[in-house]
Design an enzyme around this catalytic site. Structure first.
Site, PDB file in Angstrom:
ATOM      1  N   GLU A   1      24.638  16.301 -27.720  1.00 15.29           N
ATOM      2  CA  GLU A   1      25.404  17.493 -27.334  1.00 15.29           C
ATOM      3  C   GLU A   1      25.299  18.559 -28.420  1.00 15.29           C
ATOM      4  O   GLU A   1      26.290  19.074 -28.922  1.00 15.29           O
ATOM      5  CB  GLU A   1      26.877  17.127 -27.096  1.00 15.29           C
ATOM      6  CG  GLU A   1      27.090  16.028 -26.084  1.00 15.29           C
ATOM      7  CD  GLU A   1      28.554  15.697 -25.850  1.00 15.29           C
ATOM      8  OE1 GLU A   1      29.421  16.556 -26.108  1.00 15.29           O
ATOM      9  OE2 GLU A   1      28.841  14.572 -25.399  1.00 15.29           O
TER      10      GLU A   1
ATOM     11  N   GLU B   1      33.623   8.612 -27.059  1.00 18.18           N
ATOM     12  CA  GLU B   1      34.683   8.989 -28.006  1.00 18.18           C
ATOM     13  C   GLU B   1      35.820   7.978 -28.072  1.00 18.18           C
ATOM     14  O   GLU B   1      36.997   8.328 -27.967  1.00 18.18           O
ATOM     15  CB  GLU B   1      35.214  10.390 -27.661  1.00 18.18           C
ATOM     16  CG  GLU B   1      34.143  11.449 -27.676  1.00 18.18           C
ATOM     17  CD  GLU B   1      34.639  12.818 -27.217  1.00 18.18           C
ATOM     18  OE1 GLU B   1      35.858  12.961 -26.971  1.00 18.18           O
ATOM     19  OE2 GLU B   1      33.815  13.743 -27.105  1.00 18.18           O
TER      20      GLU B   1
END
Length: 460
Positions: free
Chosen positions: A369, A258
């Site tokens: 995810e 991220e």
């Protein structure tokens, strides 16, 4: 002469009038309305009146493409503007459409209406183990699950399901920097070692998640008083020690997680950017690669991992700029697409566009995810049949997209948690529906859901 002209004009006008009437008299397609009087076994299909229609033809199907029809509901003649459809199964989605008929002329199809019957379906969920069906594909891939160390107890439901259904595991949190790094060069390996040992012992692939993430910085490093160069050396030491510790035991790592900002499309303003500069992502990958090679783990796969890139195009573009720089230096093997999705978004086209950019760069793809929210607007308080089936369809769609990519680009598709009540989503206050979501493949009692069946159907 005047009479001849007038006669010709009248004939011309009459001819035009007949042509216009013929066009206006073309049989129009009906407009179907939402179903009424829905029960466990049927519903009332409704549609709007079509001028000059003598009757209507009703189709009812359990599939949106109408490849098959419910018995007795394939072009069923109806003379009214509604029809009670019966003999259906409970808790099941059906579709209907209608055409108008006049003599031998039949109109185009109406719009398609979706309706879900009440009650509980008598059709059982598909109990096939996920990894078993995936292993039978021409181009198989790992089926992953996010785990916690305390779930990995021999004989408990987590253990049984993991061994039966999954071929890969990722640590949900316990292999991040914060829980491992106690101080400079001091490590707590206990939980992470348990996860890795479990995978190695049971022939389950282990994906490392994640070496560098701005939300998992230990206090000692967040408050580090040394110079920026010394800070960089601490990060290098951590990456080197972790990769070395798990050399040959962990198949792949999310090196940086991220790094791209949601709102600006720039690098996220983290402690790593502030103290290491804009090249920090490349540096982290370089250190991971060097550590793996030094430890003899030359097959270690290195991934960049991020979320919401399918719908956030500035973020997507910036991510691929990072990827291009890493690829130019032969530092990256793949991209992790988190896919914390909802039953509405992203669309099939958005997901395909995003993933195909990675395919075009020759990278491995990890849907890393995956979970699917069914209550993003906090508009339901129970898990309705409609949302259950919407979720099933979305899981099917995503698995189908992933399964269609070339074999060389496949790596793993990982579900982010086992049971609905294990998920982070119902307890995340920013999502504004605390306790009211059901995003995973199993319910709180470890029973498979329709989402599990949808996953399997995506492999067909």
């Amino acid at each position: 002469m005047i009479l001849l002209v007038l006669t010709s004009a009248m004939l011309f006008l009459n001819s035009c009038s007949k042509d216009d009437n013929a066009g206006a008299d073309a049989l129009q397609a009906p407009v179907a309305n939402p179903a009424k009087d829905i029960t466990n076994t049927g519903f009332r299909a409704k549609w709007m009146y079509v001028s000059t229609a003598q009757s209507y033809l009703l189709d009812v199907s359990a599939s949106a493409d109408f490849e098959t029809f419910i018995p007795n509901y394939s072009s069923k003649p109806v003379t009214d503007l509604n029809e009670v459809v019966t003999g259906l199964d409970g808790g099941t989605r059906y579709y209907y459409r209608v055409r108008a008929k006049r003599n031998e002329e039949i109109s185009a199809y109406s719009n398609v209406i979706s309706v879900v019957t009440n009650g509980v379906s008598s059709i059982p969920e598909d109990p096939t183990f996920l990894k078993v069906k995936v292993s039978q594909l021409q181009n198989p891939f790992y089926v992953g699950m996010a785990v916690k160390a305390d779930q990995l107890v021999s004989g408990n439901p987590y253990d049984v399901i993991l061994k039966n259904e999954f071929s890969s595991i990722s640590a949900e949190y316990e292999m991040k920097m914060n829980p491992i790094s106690v101080a400079s060069g001091v490590y707590n390996w206990e939980a992470a070692d348990k996860i890795v040992a479990y995978g190695n012992k049971n022939g389950i692939n282990v994906h490392g998640h994640a070496l560098v993430w701005h939300m998992a910085v230990p206090n000692w490093l967040a408050n580090y008083q040394g110079t920026d160069a010394e800070f960089s050396n601490e990060v290098k030491k951590y990456i080197t020690d972790v990769v070395t510790h798990y050399a040959g035991k962990v198949r792949s790592w999310d090196v940086v997680n991220e790094a791209v900002d949601d709102n600006t499309g720039n690098l996220r303003n983290t402690i790593f950017l502030q103290r290491m500069g804009p090249n920090y992502v490349n540096q982290c990958f370089q250190w991971a690669r060097e550590a793996a090679n030094a430890a003899g783990d030359t097959d270690l796969l290195l991934f960049y991992n991020d979320y919401a890139t399918s719908t956030n195009i500035p973020k997507q573009n910036r991510m691929y700029e990072l990827i291009d720089a890493l690829k130019a230096s032969n530092l990256i093997d793949g991209i992790g697409f988190q896919m914390h999705n909802t039953y509405l978004s992203p669309t099939k086209s958005q997901i395909e566009t995003d993933i195909n950019r990675a395919v075009g760069k020759g990278l491995k793809i990890h849907i890393s995810e995956l979970d699917i929210q069914v209550n993003p607007f906090n508009d339901i308080s129970t898990f309705t049949n409609e949302r259950r089936l919407d979720q099933k369809d979305k899981y099917k769609e995503i698995v189908k997209i992933y399964n269609a990519i070339p074999a060389a680009n496949k790596y793993a598709l990982t579900i982010w948690g086992m049971r609905d009540n294990d998920s982070w989503i119902p307890y995340n206050t920013e999502l504004n529906h605390p306790g009211n979501d059901w995003p995973l493949l199993y319910d709180s009692n470890f029973a498979i859901k329709s989402a599990h069946t949808g996953f399997l159907q995506g492999l067909d």
